[in-house]
Each structure stands twice: as structure tokens, then as C-alpha cells.
Write an enzyme that holds these catalytic residues in place. Structure first.
Site, PDB file in Angstrom:
ATOM      1  N   ASN A 217       8.175   1.974  10.886  1.00 25.90           N
ATOM      2  CA  ASN A 217       7.285   2.830  10.215  1.00 25.90           C
ATOM      3  C   ASN A 217       6.246   2.829  11.308  1.00 25.90           C
ATOM      4  O   ASN A 217       5.148   2.218  11.114  1.00 25.90           O
ATOM      5  CB  ASN A 217       6.816   1.971   9.052  1.00 25.90           C
ATOM      6  CG  ASN A 217       5.933   3.117   8.380  1.00 25.90           C
ATOM      7  OD1 ASN A 217       5.354   4.005   8.713  1.00 25.90           O
ATOM      8  ND2 ASN A 217       5.825   2.506   6.961  1.00 25.90           N
TER       9      ASN A 217
ATOM     10  N   ILE B 230       0.794  -1.168   0.053  1.00 20.99           N
ATOM     11  CA  ILE B 230       0.010   0.010  -0.022  1.00 20.99           C
ATOM     12  C   ILE B 230       0.992   1.222   0.040  1.00 20.99           C
ATOM     13  O   ILE B 230       1.995   1.089   0.872  1.00 20.99           O
ATOM     14  CB  ILE B 230      -1.049   0.042   1.171  1.00 20.99           C
ATOM     15  CG1 ILE B 230      -1.934   1.230   1.321  1.00 20.99           C
ATOM     16  CG2 ILE B 230      -0.285   0.025   2.609  1.00 20.99           C
ATOM     17  CD1 ILE B 230      -3.093   1.114   2.188  1.00 20.99           C
ATOM     18  N   ALA B 231       0.650   2.344  -0.869  1.00 17.53           N
ATOM     19  CA  ALA B 231       1.406   3.231  -0.884  1.00 17.53           C
ATOM     20  C   ALA B 231       0.661   4.446  -1.435  1.00 17.53           C
ATOM     21  O   ALA B 231      -0.350   4.380  -2.362  1.00 17.53           O
ATOM     22  CB  ALA B 231       2.532   3.215  -2.037  1.00 17.53           C
ATOM     23  N   ILE B 232       1.002   5.686  -0.858  1.00 18.39           N
ATOM     24  CA  ILE B 232       0.546   6.940  -1.395  1.00 18.39           C
ATOM     25  C   ILE B 232       1.738   7.785  -1.541  1.00 18.39           C
ATOM     26  O   ILE B 232       2.588   7.952  -0.895  1.00 18.39           O
ATOM     27  CB  ILE B 232      -0.457   7.678   0.036  1.00 18.39           C
ATOM     28  CG1 ILE B 232      -1.638   6.813   0.238  1.00 18.39           C
ATOM     29  CG2 ILE B 232      -1.040   9.019  -0.361  1.00 18.39           C
ATOM     30  CD1 ILE B 232      -2.603   6.601  -0.710  1.00 18.39           C
TER      31      ILE B 232
ATOM     32  N   GLU C 169       2.513  -7.214   6.571  1.00 15.22           N
ATOM     33  CA  GLU C 169       3.551  -6.697   7.315  1.00 15.22           C
ATOM     34  C   GLU C 169       4.052  -5.311   7.181  1.00 15.22           C
ATOM     35  O   GLU C 169       3.812  -4.690   6.161  1.00 15.22           O
ATOM     36  CB  GLU C 169       4.914  -7.732   6.831  1.00 15.22           C
ATOM     37  CG  GLU C 169       4.655  -9.175   6.875  1.00 15.22           C
ATOM     38  CD  GLU C 169       3.999  -9.742   5.725  1.00 15.22           C
ATOM     39  OE1 GLU C 169       3.656 -11.019   5.860  1.00 15.22           O
ATOM     40  OE2 GLU C 169       3.723  -9.202   4.785  1.00 15.22           O
TER      41      GLU C 169
ATOM     42  N   TYR D 273      -2.542   1.262  11.179  1.00 12.40           N
ATOM     43  CA  TYR D 273      -3.264  -0.066  11.134  1.00 12.40           C
ATOM     44  C   TYR D 273      -4.088  -0.401  12.446  1.00 12.40           C
ATOM     45  O   TYR D 273      -5.052  -1.024  12.317  1.00 12.40           O
ATOM     46  CB  TYR D 273      -2.185  -1.199  10.810  1.00 12.40           C
ATOM     47  CG  TYR D 273      -1.349  -0.935   9.613  1.00 12.40           C
ATOM     48  CD1 TYR D 273      -2.220  -0.256   8.348  1.00 12.40           C
ATOM     49  CD2 TYR D 273       0.036  -1.190   9.288  1.00 12.40           C
ATOM     50  CE1 TYR D 273      -1.196  -0.080   7.159  1.00 12.40           C
ATOM     51  CE2 TYR D 273       0.636  -0.810   8.106  1.00 12.40           C
ATOM     52  CZ  TYR D 273      -0.068  -0.467   7.165  1.00 12.40           C
ATOM     53  OH  TYR D 273       0.345  -0.050   5.977  1.00 12.40           O
TER      54      TYR D 273
END
Length: 154
Positions: free
Chosen positions: A116, A77-79, A111, A123
């Protein structure tokens, strides 16, 4: 608190999106996935489902999830860094959780780098719980990964 201010949309990733996805990928990760990896995920992997988030026709983030029987696994997942802090990651993950439910998943895992803390807080906010560590998981620096799980029906 920064809310989503732009008009955005979330939809399934298509092959034509890979160029824009690679921009986000290279911005977000020190060991980015290749074009071939994304192509194989969206064209050849029957378990994979990828979502993109767009603002004004520009892809600014994405999320991949594998659903195998009744378990879902967030692959990535990335923005893009220019669009962080606007709750897009949270919104995208909520959509991925709902997508996983529609494919029959009851639980979801992921994971995350132990360093982070921002992602871990997100989460946890969405119900994920830390359950273990994968030692030396990340190939760029051998950092450990925190394993997290959530029950999708609680």
C-alpha cells in the site's frame, strides 16, 4: 491536486454509527471487522477512541486509535472509495494525531501493507518513519506489514 470540496465534519464515533461504518469497512478491506468488533471497541475498550468523517450526514470514513500511557496505535483508518483523493484521509489522521496528544500520547504507531504505497506516502508526509516489518501480518494473504512510528511533538 484534489482538495476537499464538500462540507465535512469530524467527530467521535458513536454506537449508532456502526451500520454506516460497516459500509466503509466492507468497501475498504478484504477482511472487514465485524459489528461486534466495532461495538466492543467503542463501548468496552477504555483505550479506544474512534473518529468519523461525515459529508452531508453520511459517514465516509473513520479512524481508530488506542492510547495506552504515552503511546498511540492506529488500529484502522479507512475512507470509502467514492471519497478518496480529496485529502479526507490526511485530515482524519491529523485529527487522530491531535486526539492522541490530548490523551497524553507522545508517539504513534501503525501497520500498513507493504504493497500500500499510497498510504505509506501519506504517513511519511505526516512524519511517520518505517522502522520494521511484521511478517505475514495480514490474514487474508499473509502479506507483510510495514511498521511505522511518529513522534507527536516534533
Amino acid at each position: 491536486m484534489n482538495e476537499i470540496t464538500e462540507n465535512y465534519s469530524i467527530r467521535l464515533m458513536e454506537e449508532k454509527d456502526i451500520d454506516q461504518i460497516l459500509v466503509v469497512e466492507h468497501d475498504a478491506f478484504t477482511t472487514p471487522w465485524s459489528r461486534t468488533a466495532f461495538y466492543n471497541e467503542i463501548v468496552n475498550n477504555q483505550f479506544a477512541h474512534y473518529l468519523v468523517v461525515e459529508i452531508d450526514s453520511e459517514i465516509v470514513g473513520y479512524c481508530g486509535v488506542w492510547v495506552i500511557i504515552d503511546e498511540a496505535h492506529i488500529t484502522n483508518i479507512a475512507i470509502h472509495s467514492k471519497f478518496r483523493g480529496k485529502k479526507l484521509g490526511e485530515t482524519l489522521l491529523l485529527h487522530a494525531m491531535e486526539l492522541a496528544r490530548t490523551f497524553g500520547a507522545k508517539k504513534m504507531t501503525l501497520e500498513v501493507r507493504v504493497s500500500n504505497e499510497t498510504a505509506q506516502q501519506l504517513y511519511k508526509k505526516l512524519g511517520f518513519e518505517a522502522v520494521g516489518i511484521r511478517k505475514n501480518y495480514y490474514t487474508d494473504n499473509l502479506e507483510d506489514a510495514q511498521i511505522m512510528w511518529v513522534n507527536l511533538y516534533e
